[in-house]
Design a protein around this motif. Structure first.
Motif, mmCIF file in Angstrom:
data_model
loop_
_atom_site.group_PDB
_atom_site.id
_atom_site.type_symbol
_atom_site.label_atom_id
_atom_site.label_comp_id
_atom_site.label_asym_id
_atom_site.label_seq_id
_atom_site.Cartn_x
_atom_site.Cartn_y
_atom_site.Cartn_z
ATOM 1 N N ASP B 46 29.621 -0.995 -4.144
ATOM 2 C CA ASP B 46 29.738 0.433 -3.835
ATOM 3 C C ASP B 46 28.355 1.035 -3.528
ATOM 4 O O ASP B 46 28.192 1.802 -2.576
ATOM 5 C CB ASP B 46 30.359 1.195 -5.018
ATOM 6 C CG ASP B 46 31.845 0.899 -5.201
ATOM 7 O OD1 ASP B 46 32.474 0.356 -4.263
ATOM 8 O OD2 ASP B 46 32.374 1.213 -6.284
ATOM 9 N N ALA B 49 27.120 -0.057 -0.105
ATOM 10 C CA ALA B 49 27.832 0.623 0.980
ATOM 11 C C ALA B 49 27.356 2.075 1.112
ATOM 12 O O ALA B 49 27.207 2.591 2.227
ATOM 13 C CB ALA B 49 29.342 0.564 0.739
ATOM 14 N N ARG B 112 34.355 -2.023 2.437
ATOM 15 C CA ARG B 112 33.937 -0.662 2.079
ATOM 16 C C ARG B 112 33.495 0.134 3.304
ATOM 17 O O ARG B 112 33.779 1.333 3.418
ATOM 18 C CB ARG B 112 32.810 -0.727 1.041
ATOM 19 C CG ARG B 112 33.329 -1.026 -0.363
ATOM 20 C CD ARG B 112 32.237 -1.516 -1.294
ATOM 21 N NE ARG B 112 32.747 -1.697 -2.659
ATOM 22 C CZ ARG B 112 33.497 -2.722 -3.039
ATOM 23 N NH1 ARG B 112 33.811 -3.681 -2.182
ATOM 24 N NH2 ARG B 112 33.933 -2.803 -4.288
ATOM 25 N N THR B 116 35.546 3.567 4.619
ATOM 26 C CA THR B 116 34.893 4.880 4.651
ATOM 27 C C THR B 116 34.637 5.346 6.076
ATOM 28 O O THR B 116 34.024 6.391 6.283
ATOM 29 C CB THR B 116 33.540 4.816 3.908
ATOM 30 O OG1 THR B 116 32.733 3.808 4.529
ATOM 31 C CG2 THR B 116 33.749 4.481 2.442
#
Lengths: 357, 357
Positions: B46, B49, B112, B116
């Motif tokens: 996370d 990203a 990811r 997004t």
């Protein structure tokens, strides 16, 4: 079925061996002579050229003759010394071969083959270091066949190792790569090395160094070689100690180098590799003790081609170069392909081809 | 002139750095966060990203936007741990990153970015080990640019080295190659190593090992890092001794490995390389003392890109992969080229591009 053949030469400090080798690994003929090590480069080149003639005898079944589907494609040489394999020259060499440094090895052989009207005249002549040729042989037909990353260690008169990537020996920036014997090891602390430095693996791990250690420890001077020391190690505690120290130094260093290079397999060749279970088991255990967990189970195996490995690897040099050139030539203009068809009809062949182990 | 750009990520145990890098080496934007090292692989992915998003901000001069000739071609990641660069996965890792071993690094980032709607969504994501990424950076824009054979040593929290052949890091058979710190050295005799073995270079030559040696020798506990020990070595004889032992162990080992691999140049990077003249001069002298005569004069130079090297090298991974793919694609049928044109128009760019040293 048509076969290509090449002459492979193993040029060492004490002897020169030659073989006529088919592209399936069959050795069609072999010959050897003592190296005229003290007579200068011209004498050595003369001896090599004569050996090429000896394995290409007159006869009816020779490669390229009307009675044979085989064609001769070139000569490969694995030579002692630091070899510039691109130029075919001897960059440097020890005193074991007088006047060898600076020799135009492939040029000298080509000139002699042309001058004598050899069946190999005008064919490509290639050269590499003999340790690298040995490794090439083991990759072609031996203990590391089919591997993409292999470390082929040679432990004998000296200590070397060839890193093979996709079957190609790595030569380094100065053609010097492979000098495994010149890593520092604790067991050699303070000992002079053949390279002029001190404390290197070769100063304790080579055959002569093992023997010298045995004598320094008070061993029996009647045992005059490392092999003899290995042979008596069962009963002679001094011999046992010398073997353990030398084998441990080699094994630890190879284990550490394996951590750095992560080879698929380690092949161990040379006189010491065949000198008995004590040396091998000690070396193997010391090596395993150094390996990082991801390398646990790294195969460490003896070379399998014995004294033929360098002849086979040298022949492979010429056979592979021929394949590369043929492949590249498919898109060349016709007039550029002429040189690739200089395949010589040979008038003879040996009577008893044999397959190598 | 049109430029390609890529995001480079340096993912370490303590921080993650990101850069948007142009194919001429210009860093257009940078960002960094502490690594959520104890929160598991998903938290780390996370964070990576998010960083990709931070260096691809909204604006008018972004790569690929109508006002810019630049195009974004991919994301490259240099990560701590043993990385399978072919699959983009974490083969193994130390406890420094909880749960990192086994992570599908490139797959996790790709998912990811797609989820997004990142400008980098659906672009190639590549990964390699961070030490190798560092070496790639130094080969692209730094101390070993243009060399065919280079050994890039990293001496800091650990001790590693990348062998670059024609600019490509060698990964070995198990993606483990580069563990220079796990060769045995006399100076580390009996010391436990991070790899579970004993007596390896890293147990005396890394920063933490140097500091631990200082404390074992009775050094002042007020000096809490290797760098602090190096800084006081002029006045503190215990510090001086610890620095000399650690630097000698590293230098001797690198010298021996140079004899084996014959690199064109040795680049030394990492925290210790910048920790002062005593460490450098001692390391350099110990290295030179081991070199065989043909290697005399081997250039041993400090890395020049500092903390940016791995970000630049990681970006280079993506840029080079794009070049390779474009090159290969010229002979592909038209419908197979679609995936190669997934170049995203970016809505923005940073205001002050800067050129790296």
């Amino acid at each position: 079925m048509s076969h290509r053949t090449a002459v492979g030469i193993d040029l060492g400090g004490t002897k020169i061996a030659a073989g006529l080798v088919r592209d399936d690994g069959t050795v069609l003929a072999q010959a050897g002579v003592p190296t005229p090590a003290r007579e200068g480069a011209a004498a050595i080149l003369d001896a090599v050229a004569r050996l090429v003639g000896l394995v290409l005898p007159d006869g009816v079944d020779a490669p390229g003759s009307p009675g044979s589907p085989d064609v001769l494609v070139g000569v490969g040489i694995g030579s002692a010394g630091v070899i510039d394999s691109g130029r075919g020259t001897v960059v440097s060499a020890t005193d074991a071969l007088t006047g060898w440094a600076g020799t135009d090895l492939t040029g000298g052989i080509s000139a002699r083959l042309a001058a004598t009207g050899s069946p190999a005249a005008h064919l490509p002549v290639l050269a590499d270091n003999d340790v690298h040729a040995h490794a090439l042989g083991e990759h072609w037909l031996g203990a590391c066949a089919g591997t993409r990353t292999a470390l082929v260690v040679a432990a004998g008169t000296g200590v070397g190792a060839t890193l093979l990537l996709d079957g190609s020996p790595q030569h380094g920036a100065r053609h010097v790569a492979g000098h495994l014997g010149h890593l520092p090891v604790a067991e050699a602390a303070g000992l002079p090395c053949t390279c002029s430095r001190t404390g290197h693996l070769e100063a304790v791990g080579s055959g002569p160094a093992l023997h010298a250690l045995y004598l320094r420890l008070g061993g029996d001077p009647a045992h005059t070689t490392a092999r003899a020391v290995c042979e008596v190690a069962g009963d002679d505690t001094v011999a046992r100690h010398a073997v353990v120290v030398a084998a441990t130094a080699l094994g630890r260093t190879v284990g550490g180098v394996a951590n750095m290079l992560d080879p698929e397999v380690v092949v161990v060749s040379g006189g010491l590799a065949g000198a008995g279970a004590l040396w091998w088991d000690t070396m193997n255990a010391a090596l395993a003790t150094e390996l990082m967990p991801p390398l646990a189970g790294l195969p460490v195996v003896p070379a399998v081609l014995g004294g033929d490995a360098a002849v086979l690897g040298a022949a492979r040099l010429a056979l592979a170069a021929h394949s590369d050139t043929r492949g590249a030539a498919t898109s060349l203009p016709q007039d550029l392909e002429v040189g690739l068809d200089l395949v010589t009809a040979l008038p003879s062949a040996p009577s008893a081809p044999r397959r190598n182990p």
